[in-house]
Enzyme design. Structure first.
Site, PDB file in Angstrom:
ATOM      1  N   MET A  29      -4.416  40.975 -16.309  1.00  0.00           N
ATOM      2  CA  MET A  29      -4.319  41.230 -14.868  1.00  0.00           C
ATOM      3  C   MET A  29      -2.918  40.841 -14.385  1.00  0.00           C
ATOM      4  O   MET A  29      -2.707  40.589 -13.199  1.00  0.00           O
ATOM      5  CB  MET A  29      -5.390  40.451 -14.115  1.00  0.00           C
ATOM      6  CG  MET A  29      -6.797  40.885 -14.526  1.00  0.00           C
ATOM      7  SD  MET A  29      -8.043  40.626 -13.261  1.00  0.00           S
ATOM      8  CE  MET A  29      -7.921  38.889 -13.019  1.00  0.00           C
ATOM      9  N   HIS A  36      -0.563  34.702 -22.353  1.00  0.00           N
ATOM     10  CA  HIS A  36      -0.553  36.157 -22.595  1.00  0.00           C
ATOM     11  C   HIS A  36       0.461  36.496 -23.691  1.00  0.00           C
ATOM     12  O   HIS A  36       0.213  37.348 -24.540  1.00  0.00           O
ATOM     13  CB  HIS A  36      -0.133  36.917 -21.332  1.00  0.00           C
ATOM     14  CG  HIS A  36      -1.076  36.760 -20.173  1.00  0.00           C
ATOM     15  ND1 HIS A  36      -0.753  36.051 -19.052  1.00  0.00           N
ATOM     16  CD2 HIS A  36      -2.322  37.246 -19.981  1.00  0.00           C
ATOM     17  CE1 HIS A  36      -1.766  36.106 -18.199  1.00  0.00           C
ATOM     18  NE2 HIS A  36      -2.724  36.813 -18.727  1.00  0.00           N
ATOM     19  N   GLN A  60     -14.089  43.135 -10.468  1.00  0.00           N
ATOM     20  CA  GLN A  60     -14.544  41.902 -11.116  1.00  0.00           C
ATOM     21  C   GLN A  60     -14.367  40.680 -10.212  1.00  0.00           C
ATOM     22  O   GLN A  60     -14.641  39.560 -10.617  1.00  0.00           O
ATOM     23  CB  GLN A  60     -13.866  41.711 -12.470  1.00  0.00           C
ATOM     24  CG  GLN A  60     -12.395  41.330 -12.419  1.00  0.00           C
ATOM     25  CD  GLN A  60     -11.802  41.234 -13.822  1.00  0.00           C
ATOM     26  OE1 GLN A  60     -11.603  42.244 -14.501  1.00  0.00           O
ATOM     27  NE2 GLN A  60     -11.533  40.021 -14.286  1.00  0.00           N
ATOM     28  N   GLY A 153      -8.017  36.246 -25.151  1.00  0.00           N
ATOM     29  CA  GLY A 153      -7.828  34.801 -25.313  1.00  0.00           C
ATOM     30  C   GLY A 153      -9.155  34.051 -25.320  1.00  0.00           C
ATOM     31  O   GLY A 153     -10.103  34.420 -24.632  1.00  0.00           O
ATOM     32  N   GLN A 159     -16.165  35.469 -21.576  1.00  0.00           N
ATOM     33  CA  GLN A 159     -15.715  36.865 -21.506  1.00  0.00           C
ATOM     34  C   GLN A 159     -15.571  37.460 -22.905  1.00  0.00           C
ATOM     35  O   GLN A 159     -16.018  38.576 -23.186  1.00  0.00           O
ATOM     36  CB  GLN A 159     -14.381  36.924 -20.759  1.00  0.00           C
ATOM     37  CG  GLN A 159     -13.667  38.256 -20.857  1.00  0.00           C
ATOM     38  CD  GLN A 159     -12.434  38.317 -19.970  1.00  0.00           C
ATOM     39  OE1 GLN A 159     -12.546  38.495 -18.783  1.00  0.00           O
ATOM     40  NE2 GLN A 159     -11.254  38.185 -20.560  1.00  0.00           N
ATOM     41  N   SER A 191      -3.026  29.282 -17.368  1.00  0.00           N
ATOM     42  CA  SER A 191      -3.826  30.223 -16.582  1.00  0.00           C
ATOM     43  C   SER A 191      -2.957  30.754 -15.453  1.00  0.00           C
ATOM     44  O   SER A 191      -2.116  30.012 -14.911  1.00  0.00           O
ATOM     45  CB  SER A 191      -5.032  29.490 -15.990  1.00  0.00           C
ATOM     46  OG  SER A 191      -5.561  30.218 -14.900  1.00  0.00           O
ATOM     47  N   SER A 192      -3.171  32.030 -15.092  1.00  0.00           N
ATOM     48  CA  SER A 192      -2.404  32.575 -13.964  1.00  0.00           C
ATOM     49  C   SER A 192      -2.728  31.805 -12.688  1.00  0.00           C
ATOM     50  O   SER A 192      -1.903  31.705 -11.786  1.00  0.00           O
ATOM     51  CB  SER A 192      -2.740  34.052 -13.763  1.00  0.00           C
ATOM     52  OG  SER A 192      -2.455  34.752 -14.944  1.00  0.00           O
TER      53      SER A 192
HETATM   54  O1  PAF Z   1      -9.085  38.250 -18.731  1.00  0.00           O
HETATM   55  C1  PAF Z   1      -8.596  39.022 -17.882  1.00  0.00           C
HETATM   56  O2  PAF Z   1      -7.435  38.890 -17.479  1.00  0.00           O
HETATM   57  C2  PAF Z   1      -9.461  40.143 -17.317  1.00  0.00           C
HETATM   58  O3  PAF Z   1     -10.775  39.735 -17.146  1.00  0.00           O
HETATM   59  C3  PAF Z   1      -9.388  41.431 -18.150  1.00  0.00           C
HETATM   60  C4  PAF Z   1      -9.956  41.233 -19.550  1.00  0.00           C
HETATM   61  C5  PAF Z   1      -7.962  41.901 -18.235  1.00  0.00           C
HETATM   62  C6  PAF Z   1     -10.215  42.529 -17.468  1.00  0.00           C
HETATM   63  O4  PAF Z   1      -9.739  42.815 -16.191  1.00  0.00           O
END
Ligand code: PAF
Length: 285
Positions: A29, A36, A60, A153, A159, A191-192
């Site tokens: 995102m 990342h 989401q 990650g 997730q 984390s962002s």
């Molecule tokens: O982990 C994330 O940044 C988001 O949930 C993802 C997997 C890019 C889906 O929008």
């Protein structure tokens, strides 16, 4: 190469596939950080071509969450990707991804709904519908990019487990590559959302990794009773921390554990300075 449309990505990937090249996808995102970057590096090492998607996925986010203020830094993200050897940064608009039906209240979109057993716990409990939005967008990205490998990650461990389950259940032809959590020297998981923390909050945020490391130490010393392990957390918590959950679950199927073992993952979510942070650790590592 920065691309904004599905058509352009499809055409480029088609060319690569004709040449027999392997394609890796790193879904993000944006607001890219070293966490990342570690996924991107792994993807560049493993695949001939790498696509990084940068999309703040509206479906989401739950009502009242940080969709509007989520950091958006596309220019810096694109530069970082280019420097790391990424072939395509795919940054679609919400309407490119969803047409006019992106808001769930419209009820016009086909969703991928992960099983209740996997979502009715941890982050899924307070973020109702969150994993429907994640699975739907990830599935769409898989269909758009058709990657051989996709990189996720371990920080978002629930997730990752849910995406692996979706890929298995729906026979999606992609290999999911899990990547370890990247931490600051202090222990804080990258984390962002760390961008929202003040310097003071950042120190307080260490409570998450302290609790996890302490539980792991206790486990290594022979304590396996889950309730006893959970109780060791309270010594670290003050009124600066708002614990949302602390759970010890099976690392593959999120089954609850009464007695911890090497396959037990400890999951924590805690608000610090109003910012919701998550972290986890595998006891057997
Ligand atoms: O982990 C994330 O940044 C988001 O949930 C993802 C997997 C890019 C889906 O929008």
């Amino acid at each position: 190469m920065l691309l904004h449309t599905i058509k352009e990505v499809r055409e480029q990937v088609k060319e690569w596939k004709k040449e027999g090249l392997t394609v890796g996808l790193v879904p993000t995102m944006g607001a890219l950080h070293n966490g990342h970057l570690s996924l991107i590096k792994k993807a560049v090492e493993k695949c001939d071509k790498v696509v990084v998607s940068v999309f703040v996925n509206p479906i989401q986010f739950c009502p009242g969450e940080d969709l509007d203020k989520y950091p958006r830094t596309l220019e810096a993200d694109t530069k970082l990707c280019n420097d790391a050897g990424v072939s395509i940064v795919f940054a679609p608009s919400p309407s490119e991804m969803y047409g006019q039906s992106e808001m769930r209240t419209n009820d016009f979109l086909t969703y991928v709904i992960p099983p209740f057993f996997y979502v009715n716990k941890l982050c899924g409990k307070s973020r109702v519908g969150h994993f429907d939005g994640v699975c739907t967008v990830v599935n769409k990205l898989f269909n758009i990019v058709q990657p051989d490998f996709a990189f996720f990650g371990q920080k978002d461990a629930q997730q990752l487990i849910i995406i692996k389950k979706m890929v298995k259940d729906l026979n999606i032809p992609v290999d999911i590559v899990p990547c370890p959590i990247v931490r600051e020297e202090s222990g804080l998981a990258l984390s962002s959302r760390n961008k929202y923390l003040s310097e003071e909050d950042k120190k307080e945020a260490l409570v998450l990794s302290k609790i996890l490391n302490n539980i792991k130490d206790c486990y290594k010393k022979g304590i396996t009773d889950v309730e006893a392990l959970k109780e060791t957390a309270f010594q670290f918590l003050t009124d600066k921390h708002e614990l949302e959950y602390l759970e010890l679950l099976d690392c593959e199927d999120l089954e609850e554990k009464k007695i911890a073992d090497n396959n037990t993952r400890v999951f924590i979510a805690c608000k610090v300075g109003g910012v919701r942070l998550i972290d986890n650790i595998l006891l057997g590592e």
